[in-house]
Design a protein around this motif. Structure first.
Motif, PDB file in Angstrom:
ATOM      1  N   CYS A 156      17.117   3.119  20.577  1.00 22.18           N
ATOM      2  CA  CYS A 156      18.212   2.302  20.115  1.00 22.18           C
ATOM      3  C   CYS A 156      17.251   2.276  18.528  1.00 22.18           C
ATOM      4  CB  CYS A 156      18.320   1.080  20.680  1.00 22.18           C
ATOM      5  SG  CYS A 156      17.107   0.015  20.616  1.00 22.18           S
ATOM      6  N   GLY A 157      16.217   2.113  18.166  1.00 20.40           N
ATOM      7  CA  GLY A 157      15.802   1.851  16.936  1.00 20.40           C
ATOM      8  C   GLY A 157      15.302   0.232  16.481  1.00 20.40           C
ATOM      9  N   ASN A 158      15.499  -0.496  17.736  1.00 17.81           N
ATOM     10  CA  ASN A 158      15.665  -1.858  17.344  1.00 17.81           C
ATOM     11  C   ASN A 158      13.852  -2.166  16.849  1.00 17.81           C
ATOM     12  OD1 ASN A 158      18.109  -2.760  17.846  1.00 17.81           O
ATOM     13  ND2 ASN A 158      17.409  -4.235  19.469  1.00 17.81           N
ATOM     14  N   CYS A 159      13.019  -1.493  17.538  1.00 15.89           N
ATOM     15  CA  CYS A 159      11.795  -1.932  17.174  1.00 15.89           C
ATOM     16  C   CYS A 159      11.278  -1.529  16.043  1.00 15.89           C
ATOM     17  CB  CYS A 159      10.610  -1.194  18.244  1.00 15.89           C
ATOM     18  SG  CYS A 159      11.075   0.505  18.388  1.00 15.89           S
ATOM     19  N   THR A 160      11.962  -0.782  15.375  1.00 16.73           N
ATOM     20  CA  THR A 160      11.643   0.075  14.036  1.00 16.73           C
ATOM     21  C   THR A 160      12.387  -0.977  13.100  1.00 16.73           C
ATOM     22  OG1 THR A 160      13.086   1.614  14.101  1.00 16.73           O
ATOM     23  CG2 THR A 160      11.033   2.406  14.527  1.00 16.73           C
ATOM     24  N   SER A 161      13.507  -1.653  13.338  1.00 18.95           N
ATOM     25  CA  SER A 161      14.381  -2.337  12.559  1.00 18.95           C
ATOM     26  C   SER A 161      13.729  -3.691  12.294  1.00 18.95           C
ATOM     27  CB  SER A 161      15.771  -2.396  13.006  1.00 18.95           C
ATOM     28  OG  SER A 161      16.682  -1.343  12.898  1.00 18.95           O
TER      29      SER A 161
ATOM     30  N   PHE B  35       8.552   1.857   7.371  1.00 22.14           N
ATOM     31  CA  PHE B  35       9.432   2.163   6.184  1.00 22.14           C
ATOM     32  C   PHE B  35      10.161   3.285   6.134  1.00 22.14           C
ATOM     33  CE2 PHE B  35       4.637   3.411   6.142  1.00 22.14           C
ATOM     34  CZ  PHE B  35       4.990   4.765   6.041  1.00 22.14           C
ATOM     35  N   CYS B  36      10.231   3.864   7.245  1.00 22.00           N
ATOM     36  CA  CYS B  36      10.938   5.233   7.339  1.00 22.00           C
ATOM     37  C   CYS B  36      12.524   5.027   6.807  1.00 22.00           C
ATOM     38  CB  CYS B  36      11.146   5.782   8.753  1.00 22.00           C
ATOM     39  SG  CYS B  36       9.590   6.490   9.316  1.00 22.00           S
TER      40      CYS B  36
ATOM     41  N   ALA C   9       0.861  -1.267  -0.169  1.00 26.65           N
ATOM     42  CA  ALA C   9      -0.047   0.019   0.110  1.00 26.65           C
ATOM     43  C   ALA C   9       0.889   1.224  -0.079  1.00 26.65           C
ATOM     44  CB  ALA C   9      -0.964   0.019   1.333  1.00 26.65           C
ATOM     45  N   HIS C  10       2.096   1.353   0.724  1.00 31.45           N
ATOM     46  CA  HIS C  10       2.777   2.271   0.689  1.00 31.45           C
ATOM     47  C   HIS C  10       3.828   2.452  -0.588  1.00 31.45           C
ATOM     48  CE1 HIS C  10       5.365   5.588   2.500  1.00 31.45           C
ATOM     49  NE2 HIS C  10       6.397   4.790   2.185  1.00 31.45           N
TER      50      HIS C  10
ATOM     51  N   ALA D 255      21.938   7.384  -2.012  1.00 31.13           N
ATOM     52  CA  ALA D 255      21.535   6.199  -1.595  1.00 31.13           C
ATOM     53  C   ALA D 255      20.436   6.415  -0.888  1.00 31.13           C
ATOM     54  CB  ALA D 255      22.788   5.545  -0.932  1.00 31.13           C
ATOM     55  N   ARG D 256      19.592   5.519  -0.658  1.00 33.48           N
ATOM     56  CA  ARG D 256      18.479   5.337   0.273  1.00 33.48           C
ATOM     57  C   ARG D 256      18.909   4.264   1.425  1.00 33.48           C
ATOM     58  NH1 ARG D 256      12.774   3.998  -1.743  1.00 33.48           N
ATOM     59  NH2 ARG D 256      13.547   2.056  -2.354  1.00 33.48           N
ATOM     60  N   GLU D 257      18.695   4.405   2.373  1.00 30.22           N
ATOM     61  CA  GLU D 257      18.828   3.239   3.676  1.00 30.22           C
ATOM     62  C   GLU D 257      17.626   3.530   4.777  1.00 30.22           C
ATOM     63  OE1 GLU D 257      22.555   6.132   6.041  1.00 30.22           O
ATOM     64  OE2 GLU D 257      22.902   4.450   4.417  1.00 30.22           O
ATOM     65  N   TRP D 258      17.543   2.373   5.312  1.00 31.23           N
ATOM     66  CA  TRP D 258      16.610   2.390   6.427  1.00 31.23           C
ATOM     67  C   TRP D 258      16.793   3.558   7.576  1.00 31.23           C
ATOM     68  CZ3 TRP D 258      15.594  -3.252   8.082  1.00 31.23           C
ATOM     69  CH2 TRP D 258      15.032  -4.063   6.931  1.00 31.23           C
ATOM     70  N   ASP D 259      15.880   4.139   8.065  1.00 29.03           N
ATOM     71  CA  ASP D 259      16.100   5.409   9.394  1.00 29.03           C
ATOM     72  C   ASP D 259      14.955   4.952  10.046  1.00 29.03           C
ATOM     73  OD1 ASP D 259      17.176   7.343  10.734  1.00 29.03           O
ATOM     74  OD2 ASP D 259      16.448   8.920   9.375  1.00 29.03           O
ATOM     75  N   SER D 260      15.283   5.600  11.185  1.00 30.87           N
ATOM     76  CA  SER D 260      14.043   5.241  12.451  1.00 30.87           C
ATOM     77  C   SER D 260      13.604   6.525  13.074  1.00 30.87           C
ATOM     78  CB  SER D 260      14.713   4.606  13.391  1.00 30.87           C
ATOM     79  OG  SER D 260      13.833   4.488  14.604  1.00 30.87           O
TER      80      SER D 260
END
Length: 366
Positions: free
Chosen positions: A262-267, A273-274, A131-132, A291-296
Motif C-alpha cells: 500500500c505504501g503507507n510505510c514510505t508515506s 524521498f522516492c 544530505a540527499h 510535476a514532481r510528486e511522492w512515489d513509493s
C-alpha cells in the motif's frame, strides 16, 4: 549551554515572538483522531492532556486531566511534507508566439516557517533529507528554498510509544542536531536553551529566568528515562552486509504474504524521498506542467523500465525497501536510513514491524 525556564503560561509569548519575526507557525494539533502539524496561532491549539497509544497497526489517542501539551511520541507526519512537498510543479512549458516551446522554471521564495514540537528522530531524518537534497552534486532548489526559511523549536520526548526505537538507532529521544531552540517539558513549564544564533535572539526577547538546578536535572533525567523505556530496537546500526547476504532468505516470502504494497510505510517515513515526475497538459494544448510528486518503491510503476518491471511482486519490493533503508543507505549517506520513529509499524494496516523483520532476517548473525 545556558538553561532557561519557560513557564507554561508564557508559551504563547514564544509563538507571538516568532510570528512577529514573520514566521508562519506550525505546531501539533488534534485532527481526525490523530496528532498532525497545522497552522498555529495560539498555544491553546496544542494537544493538552493528550496521550497516544501505538502498536503494530494501531494508533489511538486518549485524553486526561493534565496540562502537558507534548506528552505523546509522534503523529503520522514528520517534517518531510514541509520541505519535500508531496506534489509541486517544477516547470511549465508554454507554446510560444512563433510556434516554439518556452520553458518557465517554477521556484518561489516560500514564507518563513517555524515548526514547534519537532522530535529528535525527525531532526535526524531532516539531516538525512538535507544530505540527499542539498549535499549532492546537484542541489534541489525547491527543497533548498524551504529549508533556508525553516526555524525549528524541538521538544524532547517524555512519553515514547511502544513502537519507538530511536534510542537503538542513536537518534533520540535527546535532541542532538537541527534545532534552533530545544525544550524539555515539565509539569509546570519548559526547560529551554538555544542551539543557534537565531534561537538565542528569540529567547532573548522572552526575558526568561534561568532554570533551577532541580528543574534542569529533572528535565534531563526525564529524557534519559524515555530512552530507557523503549523496548524495541534494531539488531545493529549497520545491517548492510547481513542483509545483502540474505537476499534469498525465506523470510522475504513470508512477509510478502502479509504486505499489501500500500505504501503507507514510505508515506509516513520521515526519510523516504522516492518521487515520480509527470507531465500535466492543459486541455487547450497551450501549456503543460512538469510535476514532481511522492512515489513509493512498493508500486509497480516505480521499478518499471522499458518493457519490464524490475520488481514485479511484493516480495522484491519489500526487499528493496528494507535492504535499502537499513543496508545500502550506508553506501550513500554513511548511515542507516532509519531513525527509529516507529511510524511504519503503527501505520502499517497489517502491523508489519521493521524491527521484527530485521531481527528475523539477521538472526544467524547474532
Amino acid at each position: 549551554m545556558e538553561n532557561f525556564f519557560l513557564p507554561r503560561e508564557r508559551l504563547q509569548v514564544l509563538i507571538d515572538a516568532l510570528r512577529a519575526r514573520g514566521f508562519r507557525c506550525i505546531g501539533p494539533q488534534v485532527r481526525d483522531a490523530a496528532i498532525v502539524y497545522a497552522d498555529l496561532d495560539s498555544a491553546a491549539q496544542l494537544p493538552a492532556g493528550v496521550r497516544v497509544e501505538q502498536a503494530p497497526g494501531t494508533y489511538r489517542m486518549t485524553s486526561g486531566a493534565f496540562a502537558r501539551q507534548f506528552a505523546w511520541a509522534n503523529g503520522p507526519q514528520a517534517l518531510k511534507p514541509l520541505l519535500f512537498a508531496p506534489r509541486e510543479t517544477l516547470w511549465r512549458a508554454r507554446r510560444g508566439a512563433n510556434g516554439g516551446i518556452e520553458f518557465q522554471e517554477q521556484i518561489e521564495e516560500p514564507a518563513p516557517v517555524a515548526i514547534i514540537g519537532a522530535r529528535a528522530c525527525d531532526l535526524a531524518a531532516l539531516a538525512l533529507q538535507d544530505a540527499h537534497f542539498l549535499e549532492q552534486e546537484q542541489i534541489d532548489a525547491w527543497y533548498a528554498a524551504r529549508r533556508r526559511n525553516l526555524f525549528v523549536v524541538a521538544v524532547e520526548c517524555s512519553h515514547p510509544a511502544a513502537t519507538c526505537f530511536c534510542a537503538s538507532t542513536g537518534d533520540g529521544p535527546q535532541v542532538k542536531q537541527g534545532s534552533d531552540i530545544t525544550l524539555i517539558e515539565l509539569d509546570e513549564g519548559f526547560v529551554a536553551w538555544h542551539d543557534s544564533e537565531r534561537g538565542r535572539d528569540v529567547l532573548a526577547v522572552l526575558d526568561l529566568g534561568a532554570a533551577t538546578a532541580e528543574q534542569a536535572e529533572a528535565a534531563h533525567a526525564q529524557t534519559d528515562a524515555a530512552a530507557s523505556a523503549q523496548t524495541r530496537g534494531l539488531p545493529s546500526r549497520n545491517l548492510r552486509n547481513a542483509l545483502l547476504a540474505r537476499l534469498d532468505h525465506p523470510r522475504w516470502n513470508e512477509v510478502a504474504g502479509r504486505c499489501l504494497s500500500c505504501g503507507n510505510c514510505t508515506s509516513v517515513c520521515p526519510t523516504c524521498f522516492c518521487h515520480a515526475q509527470r507531465e500535466v497538459p492543459r486541455l487547450d494544448g497551450e501549456v503543460s506542467e512538469h510535476a514532481r510528486e511522492w512515489d513509493s518503491c512498493f508500486t509497480l510503476g516505480h521499478g518499471y523500465l522499458h518493457g519490464f518491471a524490475v520488481r514485479p511482486d511484493t516480495r522484491t519490493r519489500y526487499r528493496q525497501w528494507l535492504v535499502h533503508k537499513l543496508g545500502t543507505w550506508h553506501d550513500q549517506y554513511g548511515r542507516s536510513g532509519c531513525v527509529g520513529c516507529g511510524r511504519c509499524i503503527a501505520w502499517c494496516p497489517v502491523g508489519i514491524d521493521i524491527t521484527e523483520e530485521a531481527a528475523a532476517l539477521t538472526e544467524a548473525e547474532r
